[in-house]
Design a protein around this motif. Structure first.
Motif, mmCIF file in Angstrom:
data_model
loop_
_atom_site.group_PDB
_atom_site.id
_atom_site.type_symbol
_atom_site.label_atom_id
_atom_site.label_comp_id
_atom_site.label_asym_id
_atom_site.label_seq_id
_atom_site.Cartn_x
_atom_site.Cartn_y
_atom_site.Cartn_z
ATOM 1 N N ASP A 1 -10.751 -1.568 10.185
ATOM 2 C CA ASP A 1 -10.924 -1.183 8.773
ATOM 3 C C ASP A 1 -11.079 -2.405 7.882
ATOM 4 O O ASP A 1 -11.895 -2.417 6.952
ATOM 5 N N ALA B 1 -14.558 -3.707 8.344
ATOM 6 C CA ALA B 1 -15.537 -2.849 7.677
ATOM 7 C C ALA B 1 -15.544 -3.104 6.174
ATOM 8 O O ALA B 1 -16.612 -3.184 5.550
ATOM 9 N N GLU C 1 -19.846 -3.726 9.102
ATOM 10 C CA GLU C 1 -19.971 -2.297 9.396
ATOM 11 C C GLU C 1 -21.417 -2.004 9.777
ATOM 12 O O GLU C 1 -22.343 -2.586 9.210
ATOM 13 N N SER D 1 -17.061 0.338 12.083
ATOM 14 C CA SER D 1 -16.783 -1.087 12.032
ATOM 15 C C SER D 1 -17.391 -1.789 13.246
ATOM 16 O O SER D 1 -17.403 -1.238 14.354
#
Length: 315
Positions: free
Chosen positions: A85, A88, A93, A121
């Motif tokens: 995360d 990303a 991403e 991602s």
């Protein structure tokens, strides 16, 4: 006594050194400025700003190392997901898919698999899994999946080469030399490739190609072949004749070479003969259309055991 002790200290020695330097006429500072210091002086930022930038760079490197270690050491899924995360949000991403190497196959199945990775991602991509899904496509002989930072998934495809059409149970399929089914084809859109017929005939295509290499002059004339009884070939030529070969790689190759030699001397193909039967090494049987009078081949065309039959007769 106290004054003498002060003069013998560090300050006294520095004064003396400066004096000696002046007396020698050198006038140089004891500490020279390094090339790095001079380079820093030219930069349009302060030394404090440079120190802060270096600190953040060290933090970034350490953080990246921690994330990498967390991934490769198999820490819990939650930790890996948090790292993904973070990547990303930092812009790492999947936003683009680039497919290369597709020429004959339909690109849509490839894109369907690749586009399933969009908005993921770059750290959470399971590249081996994506490759395995690509290899399930009939046309794909090999695939290489890679990341191109910051946001692109690259798919390199190696296609299989179609070498024949396989007819089985009323269906037509395009196949490669290993017999892998590439796709279905319709009778109205048949490619200019040999037709192989029969159960497991697709798995014998490599053997058929090797067999035809023994008679390169006949290979362009081949229209198709039937794998008979899972043990031997009946070859069909573009001029309409069928040649029945014996079982076994060695015997069938020898019979084909003999037939090619006879055809080269006496032009057997294209004379209206229905079938040539060379299953028996001691006989060369020519099957003629029903009611047609035997036309004896020219001298040397066949062995003394050659025999011509009309359709309907037993050979």
């Amino acid at each position: 006594m106290a004054e003498a002790r002060i003069r013998r200290g560090g300050t006294a020695r520095l004064s003396s050194a400066k004096g000696r330097a002046t007396r020698n006429g050198r006038g140089r500072a004891l500490k020279r400025q390094s090339s790095l210091d001079r380079l820093i002086d030219y930069l349009p930022v302060s030394e404090a700003t440079l120190q802060r930038m270096a600190s953040w760079a060290i933090v970034g490197i350490v953080g990246g190392g921690v994330i990498a270690v967390a991934i490769f050491l198999g820490l819990p899924d939650m930790a890996r997901q948090q790292a993904a995360d973070l990547a990303a949000r930092a812009g790492f991403e999947v936003e683009k898919v680039e497919v290369r190497g597709v020429e004959r196959m339909d690109e849509l199945p490839v894109y369907n698999i690749a586009l399933g990775q969009v908005d993921r991602s770059m750290l959470s991509l399971d590249l081996p899994k994506v490759r395995a899904e690509m290899l399930h496509l009939g046309w794909v002989k090999d695939a290489r999946i890679s990341r191109r930072l910051p946001d692109t998934l690259v798919v390199d495809i190696v296609e299989r080469d179609p070498v024949a059409v396989w007819q089985h149970e009323g269906q037509l399929h395009l196949i490669d030399v290993a017999g892998v089914v590439l796709q279905s084809v319709s009778a109205g859109a048949m490619p200019d490739l040999p037709l192989v017929v029969g159960p497991n005939a697709n798995r014998q295509t490599a053997g058929l190609n090797k067999l035809m290499e023994n008679a390169p002059a006949l290979k362009p004339m081949l229209a198709g072949a039937t794998w008979v009884g899972n043990r031997r070939w009946d070859l069909r030529f573009q001029s309409g004749e069928t040649l029945s070969l014996p079982e076994g790689d060695k015997d069938s190759a020898s019979a084909l070479v003999n037939f090619a030699r006879m055809d080269g001397v006496n032009r057997l193909l294209g004379r209206g003969i229905v079938k040539f039967d060379m299953r028996d090494p001691d006989r060369f049987v020519l099957r003629l259309p029903q009611g047609q009078v035997e036309e004896k081949p020219a001298t040397g065309a066949a062995s003394a055991g050659a025999k011509a039959l009309s359709e309907g007769e037993e050979g």
